[in-house]
Design an enzyme around this catalytic site. Structure first.
Site, PDB file in Angstrom:
ATOM      1  N   LYS A  83      42.908  38.713  41.676  1.00 22.35           N
ATOM      2  CA  LYS A  83      41.972  39.088  40.614  1.00 22.35           C
ATOM      3  C   LYS A  83      41.200  40.327  41.056  1.00 22.35           C
ATOM      4  O   LYS A  83      40.599  40.356  42.140  1.00 22.35           O
ATOM      5  CB  LYS A  83      40.974  37.957  40.391  1.00 22.35           C
TER       6      LYS A  83
HETATM    7  C1  E4P Z   1      38.192  33.192  34.715  1.00 16.14           C
HETATM    8  O1  E4P Z   1      39.081  33.942  35.031  1.00 16.14           O
HETATM    9  C2  E4P Z   1      36.776  33.599  34.701  1.00 16.14           C
HETATM   10  O2  E4P Z   1      36.344  33.922  35.977  1.00 16.14           O
HETATM   11  C3  E4P Z   1      35.930  32.507  34.104  1.00 16.14           C
HETATM   12  O3  E4P Z   1      36.599  32.018  32.948  1.00 16.14           O
HETATM   13  C4  E4P Z   1      34.525  32.949  33.781  1.00 16.14           C
HETATM   14  O4  E4P Z   1      33.891  31.947  33.052  1.00 16.14           O
HETATM   15  P1  E4P Z   1      32.306  31.926  32.819  1.00 16.14           P
HETATM   16  O5  E4P Z   1      31.941  33.055  31.941  1.00 16.14           O
HETATM   17  O6  E4P Z   1      32.047  30.597  32.170  1.00 16.14           O
HETATM   18  O7  E4P Z   1      31.680  32.053  34.185  1.00 16.14           O
END
Ligand code: E4P
Length: 215
Positions: A83
């Site tokens: 990521k």
């Molecule tokens: C996934 O890839 C993201 O990091 C995650 O869905 C973020 O979610 P949030 O906005 O609830 O922290």
């Protein structure tokens, strides 16, 4: 539509994998911080649970450092996907990693222009954060519709992961739009299954079954 689970919690991942409906896992530093474990050990354990893609996020801010971190993370397991945040240095790193054959999930995407550039850089996945957009009174799912249109205009292979999912409607809408993937917290996976009329119906059938004469 593929369903990923958005957690770094081993118990939740095991339970979701046992359901037989989970195609991947996404983590981020916030999710990993909740688990009180060394990140590399936790990621290795998650990757051993099943063979689908497991996203692990870099924390460096410069392209060279992101690439080194990504190479180190990708050595943890075959199914690791890196990521990378959607910043200028991140896009440079994505381009380099894609030529090295390291899969990337470009995260923290909040606009169509960002998604377009991530696809051009060679990202395997793009993660637009719908819940965080809703949080500031804009329609998060509109972004998914627009990215979907742009990607299909040019036949980009980058897969759209609907991220920052907060409720079952986000998942339903993602499927209606034709997003490739939704990454869903464990609690929302449970909400997707539940319906009060189903529970009521099961209870009523069981009650009536008791009234049927038995041999
Ligand atoms: C996934 O890839 C993201 O990091 C995650 O869905 C973020 O979610 P949030 O906005 O609830 O922290």
């Amino acid at each position: 539509m593929k369903i990923f689970i958005d957690t770094a919690n081993i118990k939740e991942i095991k339970e979701a994998v046992a359901l037989g409906l989970i195609d991947g896992v996404t983590t981020n530093p916030t999710l990993i911080a909740k688990e009180n474990m060394v990140a590399e050990e936790l990621l290795r354990e998650i990757c051993a649970l099943f063979s689908g893609p497991v996203s692990a996020e870099v924390v460096s801010l410069e392209a060279e450092a992101m690439i080194r971190e990504a190479e180190k993370l990708s050595r943890l397991a075959k199914n690791i996907v890196i990521k990378i945040p959607l910043v200028k240095e991140g896009l440079k790193a994505v381009r380099a990693l894609s030529t090295e054959g390291i899969r990337t999930n470009v995260t923290l995407c909040f606009s169509v222009s960002q998604a377009l550039l991530a696809a051009k850089a060679g990202a395997d996945y793009i993660s637009p954060f719908v819940g965080r957009i809703d949080d500031i009174s804009y329609e998060g799912m509109d972004l998914i519709r627009q990215i979907k249109q742009v990607y299909s205009n040019y036949d980009f292979k980058t897969q759209i992961i609907v991220a920052s999912v907060r409720n079952p409607l986000h998942v339903v809408e993602a499927a209606r739009i034709g997003a490739d993937i939704a990454t869903v917290p464990f609690a929302v996976i449970e909400q997707l299954i539940k319906h009060p009329l189903t529970d009521l119906g099961v209870a009523r059938f069981l009650e009536d079954y008791k009234k049927i004469p038995k041999k």
